[in-house]
Design an enzyme around this catalytic site. Structure first.
Site, mmCIF file in Angstrom:
data_model
loop_
_atom_site.group_PDB
_atom_site.id
_atom_site.type_symbol
_atom_site.label_atom_id
_atom_site.label_comp_id
_atom_site.label_asym_id
_atom_site.label_seq_id
_atom_site.Cartn_x
_atom_site.Cartn_y
_atom_site.Cartn_z
ATOM 1 N N TYR A 202 8.110 -5.075 -0.833
ATOM 2 C CA TYR A 202 7.063 -6.110 -0.883
ATOM 3 C C TYR A 202 7.657 -7.390 -1.463
ATOM 4 O O TYR A 202 8.282 -7.366 -2.509
ATOM 5 C CB TYR A 202 5.911 -5.698 -1.795
ATOM 6 C CG TYR A 202 5.202 -4.415 -1.420
ATOM 7 C CD1 TYR A 202 3.975 -4.447 -0.766
ATOM 8 C CD2 TYR A 202 5.745 -3.182 -1.738
ATOM 9 C CE1 TYR A 202 3.313 -3.270 -0.443
ATOM 10 C CE2 TYR A 202 5.097 -2.007 -1.414
ATOM 11 C CZ TYR A 202 3.885 -2.057 -0.768
ATOM 12 O OH TYR A 202 3.234 -0.902 -0.448
ATOM 13 N N HIS A 257 3.281 3.275 -8.542
ATOM 14 C CA HIS A 257 3.719 3.391 -7.149
ATOM 15 C C HIS A 257 4.255 4.794 -6.825
ATOM 16 O O HIS A 257 4.001 5.348 -5.760
ATOM 17 C CB HIS A 257 4.794 2.329 -6.883
ATOM 18 C CG HIS A 257 4.858 1.866 -5.484
ATOM 19 N ND1 HIS A 257 5.223 0.601 -5.126
ATOM 20 C CD2 HIS A 257 4.598 2.495 -4.314
ATOM 21 C CE1 HIS A 257 5.197 0.467 -3.811
ATOM 22 N NE2 HIS A 257 4.818 1.614 -3.294
HETATM 23 N N1 LIG Z 1 2.058 3.327 -1.705
HETATM 24 C C1 LIG Z 1 3.079 3.429 -0.905
HETATM 25 O O1 LIG Z 1 4.096 4.060 -1.217
HETATM 26 C C2 LIG Z 1 3.015 2.747 0.430
HETATM 27 C C3 LIG Z 1 3.951 3.095 1.400
HETATM 28 C C4 LIG Z 1 3.852 2.479 2.623
HETATM 29 C C5 LIG Z 1 2.859 1.563 2.855
HETATM 30 N N2 LIG Z 1 1.951 1.228 1.916
HETATM 31 C C6 LIG Z 1 0.880 0.250 2.146
HETATM 32 O O2 LIG Z 1 0.222 0.597 3.340
HETATM 33 C C7 LIG Z 1 0.282 -0.474 4.239
HETATM 34 C C8 LIG Z 1 0.275 0.028 5.682
HETATM 35 O O3 LIG Z 1 1.332 0.913 5.947
HETATM 36 P P1 LIG Z 1 2.566 0.447 6.821
HETATM 37 O O4 LIG Z 1 3.073 -0.840 6.366
HETATM 38 O O5 LIG Z 1 3.495 1.599 6.830
HETATM 39 O O6 LIG Z 1 1.978 0.149 8.260
HETATM 40 P P2 LIG Z 1 0.927 0.833 9.244
HETATM 41 O O7 LIG Z 1 -0.369 0.195 9.000
HETATM 42 O O8 LIG Z 1 0.974 2.313 9.221
HETATM 43 O O9 LIG Z 1 1.505 0.428 10.658
HETATM 44 C C9 LIG Z 1 2.067 -0.787 10.907
HETATM 45 C C10 LIG Z 1 2.719 -0.717 12.287
HETATM 46 O O10 LIG Z 1 1.704 -0.441 13.237
HETATM 47 C C11 LIG Z 1 1.637 -1.523 14.172
HETATM 48 N N3 LIG Z 1 0.207 -1.775 14.432
HETATM 49 C C12 LIG Z 1 -0.732 -2.136 13.544
HETATM 50 N N4 LIG Z 1 -1.911 -2.266 14.150
HETATM 51 C C13 LIG Z 1 -1.716 -1.970 15.456
HETATM 52 C C14 LIG Z 1 -2.567 -1.926 16.579
HETATM 53 N N5 LIG Z 1 -3.867 -2.191 16.484
HETATM 54 N N6 LIG Z 1 -2.040 -1.589 17.770
HETATM 55 C C15 LIG Z 1 -0.719 -1.305 17.895
HETATM 56 N N7 LIG Z 1 0.131 -1.330 16.860
HETATM 57 C C16 LIG Z 1 -0.361 -1.653 15.641
HETATM 58 C C17 LIG Z 1 2.303 -2.687 13.506
HETATM 59 O O11 LIG Z 1 2.903 -3.526 14.490
HETATM 60 P P3 LIG Z 1 2.398 -5.031 14.697
HETATM 61 O O12 LIG Z 1 2.793 -5.800 13.489
HETATM 62 O O13 LIG Z 1 3.107 -5.449 15.918
HETATM 63 O O14 LIG Z 1 0.936 -4.976 14.881
HETATM 64 C C18 LIG Z 1 3.332 -2.008 12.637
HETATM 65 O O15 LIG Z 1 4.481 -1.742 13.390
HETATM 66 C C19 LIG Z 1 1.538 -1.208 3.817
HETATM 67 O O16 LIG Z 1 1.614 -2.490 4.349
HETATM 68 C C20 LIG Z 1 1.422 -1.147 2.340
HETATM 69 O O17 LIG Z 1 0.513 -2.116 1.868
HETATM 70 C C21 LIG Z 1 2.023 1.829 0.677
#
Ligand SMILES: NC(=O)c1ccc[n+]([C@@H]2O[C@H](COP(=O)([O-])OP(=O)(O)OC[C@H]3O[C@@H](n4cnc5c(N)ncnc54)[C@H](OP(=O)(O)O)[C@@H]3O)[C@@H](O)[C@H]2O)c1
Length: 419
Positions: A202, A257
């Site tokens: 981040y 975290h």
């Molecule tokens: N606590 C932890 O350890 C931890 C770990 C991981 C994540 N997180 C949090 O959770 C959040 C989400 O998880 P993540 O970052 O792993 O991402 P995610 O929400 O699981 O997925 C993101 C991916 O999905 C695609 N996407 C999103 N909406 C879409 C749609 N409607 N149609 C098609 N593709 C779509 C995005 O591409 P595009 O950009 O092209 O849409 C991106 O490649 C993070 O940003 C973070 O804030 C926390």
């Protein structure tokens, strides 16, 4: 309230008295016990007859029984005066069976009770001033209440009563943080999920701080303490740094975290344990500098230990929940203890998810996209979500999942998805 009164309150008590008065007036009331019950149900009350007579300028209870002297018409009049003439049936006829003629009296007084006021509102101009204002106020409040009850809720209460949005915007690994977070706020997201900038994932706290300079209170802000910063001093320092980056003096949610460093995520060993760090969170929570506290990436055993040990129980756990990774044991444990679960990385493996017929079928049947069905599936299991995207269409699409629900069968079919 002037002349207006509620007709239903003194019914049963007044009913027998009414019969006695009518009989004193001479002649039979024409009522038997069963009739009396009907009249009781019909909210028949002598006190109200009297009041209504007074409205019409008559003195006391109307003494005139019908001209034919049976008393039947008096009763029908009085019932009609109460606005329940439709319940009297045969009584509203004269003794010879011909229809009641003196309808002017009945029309004149219909609806003078408050109970009728709402069922059959008279023209507003005929109402006394106070009643008119009350009527309009209740009507307007009713319309607003109806509107808001129809609107799907966008938030959920944590165990301490703090409202948290069901859908947040994930800000890890954004390619264009400023543009994407701005788009998310414009699209309606009111929760931003970020974390301390200690680790590489981040770099968004400062961007968010800049974007929220004038609207901090409108957004629920979650940040996290990196595992490298676990410990009495390091955790407090990390919290203070997050506040500074985010240009705020409080957080809505602060999470640990990870329970510990693993792999190469830490560049140095942490000063203390997650328990040391949790005590810092508890202290800052009690001071009111954090509105809710929780953890991330704790497994069932760690969660169980935290819940039984902590003096402030966690309000939320953020963990990996995905169609191919459904940790119901953790979700059930949390639910049992009033801890909300928030899913991360729930839209990962998009291409693989697109091959799952169960989810694709539901999406096409409902005219939704596959990511929308995945997010809705989690919400229908009481799991909050924080999808991330840099694509404007996706950002909007992911937020538009509050206007429908999956059926129990649909939820069950997605629970059985095998990766
Ligand atoms: N606590 C932890 O350890 C931890 C770990 C991981 C994540 N997180 C949090 O959770 C959040 C989400 O998880 P993540 O970052 O792993 O991402 P995610 O929400 O699981 O997925 C993101 C991916 O999905 C695609 N996407 C999103 N909406 C879409 C749609 N409607 N149609 C098609 N593709 C779509 C995005 O591409 P595009 O950009 O092209 O849409 C991106 O490649 C993070 O940003 C973070 O804030 C926390």
């Amino acid at each position: 309230m002037g002349d207006w009164g509620w007709c239903g309150s003194t019914v049963k008590r007044e009913n027998s008295h009414s019969r006695a008065v009518l009989e004193e007036e001479g002649g039979s009331t024409g009522l038997n016990e069963a009739d009396s019950e009907v009249m009781a149900d019909a909210r028949f009350g002598n006190g109200w007859i009297k009041q209504m007579a007074e409205w019409r300028g008559e003195e006391g209870i109307p003494k005139t029984r019908s001209e034919n002297g049976t008393g039947v018409r008096t009763i029908s009049q009085k019932l009609a005066l109460l606005g329940v003439g439709h319940l009297v049936g045969d009584w509203s006829r004269k003794a010879d069976g011909s229809p009641e003629e003196d309808l002017d009296l009945l029309k004149h007084t219909q609806g003078k009770c408050l109970s009728n006021l709402f069922l059959k509102p008279p023209i507003l101009s005929q109402m006394p001033g106070g009643a008119r204002v009350l009527y309009i106020a209740i009507f307007v409040i009713g319309v607003f209440a109806w509107y808001y009850l129809q609107k799907p809720s966008q938030t959920r209460a944590l165990s301490n009563g703090v409202q948290i949005p069901l859908i947040g915007f994930g800000t890890a690994a954004l390619r264009n943080p400023k543009e994407s977070i701005s788009r998310a706020l414009e699209s309606g997201y009111r929760l931003l999920d970020t974390a301390s900038d200690t680790g590489p994932w981040y770099r968004t706290e400062s961007v968010i701080g800049e974007l929220l300079a004038n609207r901090r209170q409108k957004v629920f802000l979650t940040s996290k303490v990196h595992p490298q910063d676990l410990g009495a001093v390091a955790t407090l320092h990390s919290f203070e740094k997050s506040l500074k980056n985010l240009r705020t003096d409080y957080l809505d949610m602060l999470l640990l975290h990870y329970p510990r460093c693993w792999g190469d995520m830490c560049s140095r060993p942490s000063e203390g344990t997650w328990k040391d760090a949790w005590k810092v969170l508890e202290r800052e929570y009690k001071k009111g500098r954090i509105r809710a506290i929780g953890v991330s990436n704790f497994n069932v055993w760690e969660m169980d230990e935290l819940i039984s040990w902590a003096s402030v129980k966690p309000h939320l756990v953020q963990t990996h929940v995905h169609l191919f990774h459904q940790p119901w044991d953790l979700v059930d444990l949390c639910r049992k203890h009033g801890v909300l679960v928030q899913a991360y990385s729930s839209l990962q493996d998009y291409n693989r998810v697109m091959n799952v017929s169960a989810v694709v079928d539901i999406a096409s049947k409902r005219g939704k996209t596959v990511p929308q069905i995945v997010l809705r599936f989690l919400l229908d299991n009481d799991v909050l979500v924080v999808p991330r995207s840099d694509n404007v269409t996706h950002i909007t699409e992911n937020f538009n999942v509050l206007d429908f629900r999956l059926s129990e069968d649909e939820v069950a079919s997605l629970r059985n998805v095998v990766p």
